[in-house]
Scaffold this motif. Sequence first.
Motif, PDB file in Angstrom:
ATOM      1  N   GLY A  28     -15.304   4.500   4.984  1.00 49.33           N
ATOM      2  CA  GLY A  28     -15.672   3.082   5.010  1.00 49.33           C
ATOM      3  C   GLY A  28     -14.657   2.240   5.762  1.00 49.33           C
ATOM      4  O   GLY A  28     -15.007   1.277   6.458  1.00 49.33           O
ATOM      5  N   LYS A  29     -13.386   2.619   5.663  1.00 52.99           N
ATOM      6  CA  LYS A  29     -12.306   1.883   6.352  1.00 52.99           C
ATOM      7  C   LYS A  29     -12.331   2.100   7.861  1.00 52.99           C
ATOM      8  O   LYS A  29     -11.714   1.348   8.613  1.00 52.99           O
ATOM      9  CB  LYS A  29     -10.936   2.349   5.817  1.00 52.99           C
ATOM     10  N   ILE A  30     -12.972   3.185   8.314  1.00 54.71           N
ATOM     11  CA  ILE A  30     -12.989   3.450   9.759  1.00 54.71           C
ATOM     12  C   ILE A  30     -14.408   3.342  10.328  1.00 54.71           C
ATOM     13  O   ILE A  30     -14.732   3.937  11.354  1.00 54.71           O
ATOM     14  CB  ILE A  30     -12.349   4.818  10.108  1.00 54.71           C
ATOM     15  N   GLY A  31     -15.247   2.593   9.621  1.00 57.98           N
ATOM     16  CA  GLY A  31     -16.535   2.224  10.206  1.00 57.98           C
ATOM     17  C   GLY A  31     -17.708   3.126   9.917  1.00 57.98           C
ATOM     18  O   GLY A  31     -18.736   3.038  10.601  1.00 57.98           O
ATOM     19  N   VAL A  32     -17.602   4.001   8.913  1.00 55.45           N
ATOM     20  CA  VAL A  32     -18.735   4.877   8.566  1.00 55.45           C
ATOM     21  C   VAL A  32     -19.078   4.696   7.089  1.00 55.45           C
ATOM     22  O   VAL A  32     -18.276   5.029   6.216  1.00 55.45           O
ATOM     23  CB  VAL A  32     -18.405   6.361   8.837  1.00 55.45           C
ATOM     24  N   GLU A  33     -20.259   4.160   6.832  1.00 48.80           N
ATOM     25  CA  GLU A  33     -20.705   4.003   5.451  1.00 48.80           C
ATOM     26  C   GLU A  33     -21.522   5.227   5.054  1.00 48.80           C
ATOM     27  O   GLU A  33     -22.457   5.612   5.763  1.00 48.80           O
ATOM     28  CB  GLU A  33     -21.578   2.747   5.325  1.00 48.80           C
ATOM     29  N   LEU A  34     -21.143   5.856   3.953  1.00 47.38           N
ATOM     30  CA  LEU A  34     -21.840   7.064   3.502  1.00 47.38           C
ATOM     31  C   LEU A  34     -22.899   6.715   2.457  1.00 47.38           C
ATOM     32  O   LEU A  34     -22.588   6.131   1.421  1.00 47.38           O
ATOM     33  CB  LEU A  34     -20.836   8.061   2.914  1.00 47.38           C
ATOM     34  N   GLU A  35     -24.138   7.079   2.753  1.00 49.27           N
ATOM     35  CA  GLU A  35     -25.225   6.860   1.791  1.00 49.27           C
ATOM     36  C   GLU A  35     -25.462   8.130   0.976  1.00 49.27           C
ATOM     37  O   GLU A  35     -25.262   9.246   1.466  1.00 49.27           O
ATOM     38  CB  GLU A  35     -26.523   6.518   2.529  1.00 49.27           C
ATOM     39  N   ASP A  36     -25.936   7.941  -0.252  1.00 52.73           N
ATOM     40  CA  ASP A  36     -26.277   9.097  -1.097  1.00 52.73           C
ATOM     41  C   ASP A  36     -27.428   9.876  -0.486  1.00 52.73           C
ATOM     42  O   ASP A  36     -28.393   9.285   0.015  1.00 52.73           O
ATOM     43  CB  ASP A  36     -26.712   8.633  -2.492  1.00 52.73           C
ATOM     44  N   MET A  37     -27.350  11.179  -0.545  1.00 52.40           N
ATOM     45  CA  MET A  37     -28.448  12.041  -0.085  1.00 52.40           C
ATOM     46  C   MET A  37     -29.172  12.559  -1.325  1.00 52.40           C
ATOM     47  O   MET A  37     -28.903  13.659  -1.819  1.00 52.40           O
ATOM     48  CB  MET A  37     -27.883  13.188   0.753  1.00 52.40           C
ATOM     49  N   HIS A  38     -30.086  11.732  -1.830  1.00 51.96           N
ATOM     50  CA  HIS A  38     -30.811  12.119  -3.048  1.00 51.96           C
ATOM     51  C   HIS A  38     -31.635  13.383  -2.806  1.00 51.96           C
ATOM     52  O   HIS A  38     -32.175  13.586  -1.726  1.00 51.96           O
ATOM     53  CB  HIS A  38     -31.742  10.989  -3.484  1.00 51.96           C
ATOM     54  N   GLU A  39     -31.712  14.193  -3.851  1.00 56.98           N
ATOM     55  CA  GLU A  39     -32.539  15.410  -3.858  1.00 56.98           C
ATOM     56  C   GLU A  39     -32.075  16.484  -2.876  1.00 56.98           C
ATOM     57  O   GLU A  39     -32.830  17.395  -2.545  1.00 56.98           O
ATOM     58  CB  GLU A  39     -34.015  15.080  -3.618  1.00 56.98           C
ATOM     59  N   PHE A  40     -30.817  16.351  -2.384  1.00 54.96           N
ATOM     60  CA  PHE A  40     -30.320  17.458  -1.558  1.00 54.96           C
ATOM     61  C   PHE A  40     -30.220  18.701  -2.443  1.00 54.96           C
ATOM     62  O   PHE A  40     -30.186  18.605  -3.669  1.00 54.96           O
ATOM     63  CB  PHE A  40     -28.965  17.104  -0.918  1.00 54.96           C
ATOM     64  N   ALA A  41     -30.169  19.864  -1.798  1.00 52.00           N
ATOM     65  CA  ALA A  41     -30.017  21.133  -2.531  1.00 52.00           C
ATOM     66  C   ALA A  41     -28.868  21.915  -1.908  1.00 52.00           C
ATOM     67  O   ALA A  41     -28.320  21.518  -0.879  1.00 52.00           O
ATOM     68  CB  ALA A  41     -31.310  21.940  -2.467  1.00 52.00           C
ATOM     69  N   CYS A  42     -28.522  23.032  -2.508  1.00 55.49           N
ATOM     70  CA  CYS A  42     -27.512  23.929  -1.943  1.00 55.49           C
ATOM     71  C   CYS A  42     -27.887  24.233  -0.494  1.00 55.49           C
ATOM     72  O   CYS A  42     -29.057  24.440  -0.170  1.00 55.49           O
ATOM     73  CB  CYS A  42     -27.473  25.223  -2.753  1.00 55.49           C
ATOM     74  N   CYS A  43     -26.890  24.267   0.378  1.00 53.07           N
ATOM     75  CA  CYS A  43     -27.151  24.552   1.799  1.00 53.07           C
ATOM     76  C   CYS A  43     -27.623  25.994   2.005  1.00 53.07           C
ATOM     77  O   CYS A  43     -28.222  26.298   3.023  1.00 53.07           O
ATOM     78  CB  CYS A  43     -25.887  24.298   2.612  1.00 53.07           C
ATOM     79  N   ALA A  44     -27.328  26.853   1.072  1.00 53.05           N
ATOM     80  CA  ALA A  44     -27.557  28.315   1.091  1.00 53.05           C
ATOM     81  C   ALA A  44     -26.218  29.033   1.110  1.00 53.05           C
ATOM     82  O   ALA A  44     -26.073  30.093   0.523  1.00 53.05           O
ATOM     83  CB  ALA A  44     -28.419  28.801   2.251  1.00 53.05           C
ATOM     84  N   SER A  45     -25.223  28.419   1.823  1.00 58.48           N
ATOM     85  CA  SER A  45     -23.881  28.974   1.887  1.00 58.48           C
ATOM     86  C   SER A  45     -23.946  30.457   2.275  1.00 58.48           C
ATOM     87  O   SER A  45     -24.845  30.872   2.987  1.00 58.48           O
ATOM     88  CB  SER A  45     -23.181  28.742   0.531  1.00 58.48           C
ATOM     89  N   SER A  46     -22.985  31.250   1.834  1.00 51.98           N
ATOM     90  CA  SER A  46     -23.090  32.691   2.090  1.00 51.98           C
ATOM     91  C   SER A  46     -23.769  33.380   0.902  1.00 51.98           C
ATOM     92  O   SER A  46     -23.926  34.589   0.891  1.00 51.98           O
ATOM     93  CB  SER A  46     -21.705  33.295   2.330  1.00 51.98           C
ATOM     94  N   ILE A  47     -24.170  32.567  -0.095  1.00 54.31           N
ATOM     95  CA  ILE A  47     -24.772  33.149  -1.303  1.00 54.31           C
ATOM     96  C   ILE A  47     -26.231  33.538  -1.058  1.00 54.31           C
ATOM     97  O   ILE A  47     -26.598  34.711  -1.168  1.00 54.31           O
ATOM     98  CB  ILE A  47     -24.670  32.160  -2.487  1.00 54.31           C
ATOM     99  N   ALA A  48     -27.053  32.555  -0.703  1.00 54.23           N
ATOM    100  CA  ALA A  48     -28.481  32.853  -0.546  1.00 54.23           C
ATOM    101  C   ALA A  48     -28.751  33.898   0.542  1.00 54.23           C
ATOM    102  O   ALA A  48     -29.577  34.797   0.330  1.00 54.23           O
ATOM    103  CB  ALA A  48     -29.264  31.564  -0.283  1.00 54.23           C
ATOM    104  N   PRO A  49     -28.063  33.843   1.712  1.00 55.70           N
ATOM    105  CA  PRO A  49     -28.337  34.881   2.718  1.00 55.70           C
ATOM    106  C   PRO A  49     -27.988  36.287   2.236  1.00 55.70           C
ATOM    107  O   PRO A  49     -28.486  37.265   2.781  1.00 55.70           O
ATOM    108  CB  PRO A  49     -27.433  34.493   3.901  1.00 55.70           C
ATOM    109  N   SER A  50     -27.134  36.390   1.209  1.00 59.46           N
ATOM    110  CA  SER A  50     -26.786  37.702   0.664  1.00 59.46           C
ATOM    111  C   SER A  50     -27.953  38.328  -0.088  1.00 59.46           C
ATOM    112  O   SER A  50     -27.934  39.519  -0.404  1.00 59.46           O
ATOM    113  CB  SER A  50     -25.588  37.586  -0.298  1.00 59.46           C
ATOM    114  N   PHE A  51     -28.960  37.498  -0.414  1.00 59.20           N
ATOM    115  CA  PHE A  51     -30.084  37.978  -1.207  1.00 59.20           C
ATOM    116  C   PHE A  51     -31.418  37.913  -0.471  1.00 59.20           C
ATOM    117  O   PHE A  51     -32.323  38.688  -0.773  1.00 59.20           O
ATOM    118  CB  PHE A  51     -30.197  37.165  -2.509  1.00 59.20           C
ATOM    119  N   THR A  52     -31.549  36.967   0.440  1.00 59.87           N
ATOM    120  CA  THR A  52     -32.872  36.765   1.025  1.00 59.87           C
ATOM    121  C   THR A  52     -32.793  36.156   2.421  1.00 59.87           C
ATOM    122  O   THR A  52     -31.926  35.306   2.690  1.00 59.87           O
ATOM    123  CB  THR A  52     -33.724  35.836   0.125  1.00 59.87           C
ATOM    124  N   ASN A  53     -33.737  36.582   3.274  1.00 57.76           N
ATOM    125  CA  ASN A  53     -33.801  35.940   4.582  1.00 57.76           C
ATOM    126  C   ASN A  53     -34.503  34.582   4.518  1.00 57.76           C
ATOM    127  O   ASN A  53     -34.651  33.904   5.531  1.00 57.76           O
ATOM    128  CB  ASN A  53     -34.463  36.864   5.619  1.00 57.76           C
TER     129      ASN A  53
END
Lengths: 273, 125
Positions: A28-53
């Motif tokens: 916010g001090k350097i000109g970027v206001e962050l809005e909430d990302m409602h209903e986001f989910a896990c990105c998948a990380s390295s976890i989900a690809p370990s189990f499923t394509n």
Amino acid sequence: MERRLLYPGCLVLACLQDYELSARSVLGKIGVELEDMHEFACCASSIAPSFTNEWINLAAYNLALAEEKGMDIVTLCGSCTKTLKDAARILDEDAGQLGRVNRRLTEIGLSYSGRVKVSHIIEVMDERLDEVVAASIVEVGIRVALQHPCNVYRPEELMHFDDPWHPQKMRQVVQAAGIPVVDYDQEDECCGSALLMSEEEPALNLARKKLSSAIKAGAEGMVVSCGNCAMLLKNFQHKICKSAPGLSLPVIFLPQIVGLAMGIPAAEIGMKV
Amino acid sequence: MDKGKCTGCGECRQYCIVARAGCASITAVLCDGSDAGAWNCTNCWKCVEACPEDVDIFTFMMKKRRKLEPPAHYRQSYENIRHTGYSMPIEDLNTIREIWGLGEIRKVDPVKIRKLLSGTGRRRS
């Protein structure tokens, strides 16, 4: 003021609220206001690809949420950054995969066409180094070591950001805030956090090696900019120090240390100083 | 298992922090053909950077893992994702956020996650 969506990721959402709080205050001090990302989910990380394509559906879901809002994403962890960028590139280059993903997204009322930019907080601050310099008005008075988040700059052919062997961007941000950075021989090594998922003691040993090296070099704090690094070096520090009590070192998030330099009250960056 | 252009030269293993820590690693899977290290990775991707043949080690590792029994933490994290949309437990999310002065976040509807991850969790690659 530019507006972007904050993608905190699971770790920060669950247990690193000080990272999110300080990121919001400092950007916010350097000109970027962050809005909430409602209903986001896990990105998948390295976890989900370990189990499923099907992992790419999960990453694409988050990209599609941002596209629906017409906003770009700011991430706080290395693995979220790499996973979302990886998915965005696959969907950009593979029309068949994009079609399959969109058939799934359509079932939940979304679609993705490839118009979302994903940036880690270091990238956002690096883009605004002049603003960081201008807003930094307080001498923090401690020397810090840096824990670079691997997945923000490796693989280089995907991330296109910083030197993949000797990253410098986080150093530039911290130094722009007037904070002295110490070199230490383990600086370019991974923290080892993801190894906690399968082999805890070797992961703790990697952290011991890193903290020991930083302390020997004269660091009075370790700056991190990834939830995974924080999980091992900060949240597991009691286990790290159980057999090596001399390795206690304050672990500070990048926006916290920069926030101190900006004179932001401690409560607004999740600190108790 | 397709290792692509991997020649087993061992360059990746020199940089692998897991191998240097004395553990079975994904680089050992590549070089020796053993399955033991498929789940031991810090995701630092120095191996990818070092590989002279540009092997897609990420995809190789993920396909290998899908054929092996996962460590308990991986299994639990994936079950969390499938059932809630998040890898970590977040039951008291907004109570904790309020204490920190952060705004309320609406969680993802788990029904949406079930549509995105409709498989059983162990799929052939």
